[in-house]
Structures are given as C-alpha cells and as structure tokens.
Write a protein that holds these residues in place. Structure first.
Motif, PDB file in Angstrom:
ATOM      1  N   GLN A  12      -0.956  -5.775 -27.788  1.00  0.00           N
ATOM      2  CA  GLN A  12      -0.417  -6.160 -26.489  1.00  0.00           C
ATOM      3  C   GLN A  12       1.000  -5.646 -26.332  1.00  0.00           C
ATOM      4  O   GLN A  12       1.722  -5.432 -27.323  1.00  0.00           O
ATOM      5  N   PRO A  87       2.982  -0.183 -22.554  1.00  0.00           N
ATOM      6  CA  PRO A  87       1.736   0.501 -22.180  1.00  0.00           C
ATOM      7  C   PRO A  87       1.879   2.021 -22.167  1.00  0.00           C
ATOM      8  O   PRO A  87       0.934   2.738 -22.512  1.00  0.00           O
ATOM      9  N   SER A 125      -1.905  -2.677 -24.437  1.00  0.00           N
ATOM     10  CA  SER A 125      -2.407  -3.301 -23.216  1.00  0.00           C
ATOM     11  C   SER A 125      -1.294  -4.103 -22.548  1.00  0.00           C
ATOM     12  O   SER A 125      -0.434  -4.685 -23.218  1.00  0.00           O
TER      13      SER A 125
END
Length: 126
Positions: A12, A87, A125
């Motif tokens: 993440q 990201p 992500s």
C-alpha cells in the motif's frame, strides 16, 4: 557477472519494500550497481546507483529521501530499501552492473550498464 533481483510485491502507498540483487560469477567489489525501473507505457529510468566501493551513491530526484541503496561486497549483494512508497513507484525494477573498479559515482551515472538481471515487479496501491 550474473544478477538475480528479488523482493518485489504489492504494498500500500506509504509502505516499504526491500529489493535485493544477488550477483554470481564475479566479485561485485569491482562493479558499480544500479537499480532501474520501467513503468507500463514508459521508458526505463534510473532509480539509484552505487559505486564499486559502496561508499558513493546517486539517487533520482523522484526517490531521493525515500529510497536507500547499500552494497555488501563480501556477500555479493546490493539492496534497495524503498520507504514511503507511492503509486507512481509502480514498475518493474531491474538491477544492473558495470565493471568500474575505482571509478567515481559521477562516471557510473554516465555509463551504459552491460549486465542486467531479470526484473522484479513492484506494485503500490493507493
């Protein structure tokens, strides 16, 4: 020299990963080692380079302050510690080596790297 990259995965945003590049066939102490990445639809770009001794490094502006490169000449390994991932760091990451014993980091950043490992995919992500 043969190179094997590993350590990619899915993380993440804000997380961390450590990529490893294992060398065989030659002593990494004579080589500058770089990490490069290629995102989908984009050209390959340099991420970071470390010189033969491991005492000098170069980082792309986009990763400066977040990524850290280290070299274990005795173990023939190079590590890329990636923190505060974004990201836009999503890409296939490649390690590469160039025979440059005694060379400065400035020279290493201006050379084409001849030896490449297979890539390892990093997905961040949001």
């Amino acid at each position: 020299v043969q190179l094997q990259a590993c350590g990619g995965g899915v993380v993440q945003a804000g997380g961390s990963l450590r990529l490893a590049c294992a060398a065989s066939g030659r002593a990494l102490s004579n080589y500058a080692v770089g990490w490069f990445r290629q995102a989908p639809g984009k050209e390959r770009e340099v991420v970071a380079i470390i010189n033969w001794s491991g005492r000098s490094t170069y980082y792309a502006d986009s990763v400066k302050g977040r990524f850290s490169l280290s070299k274990d000449n005795a173990g023939n390994m190079v590590y890329l510690q990636m923190n505060r991932l974004k990201p836009e760091d999503t890409a296939v990451y490649y390690c590469a080596a160039e025979f440059l014993p005694g060379a400065s980091i400035e020279l290493a950043t201006n050379r084409q790297f001849d030896y490449w490992g297979q890539g390892t995919l990093v997905t961040v992500s949001s």
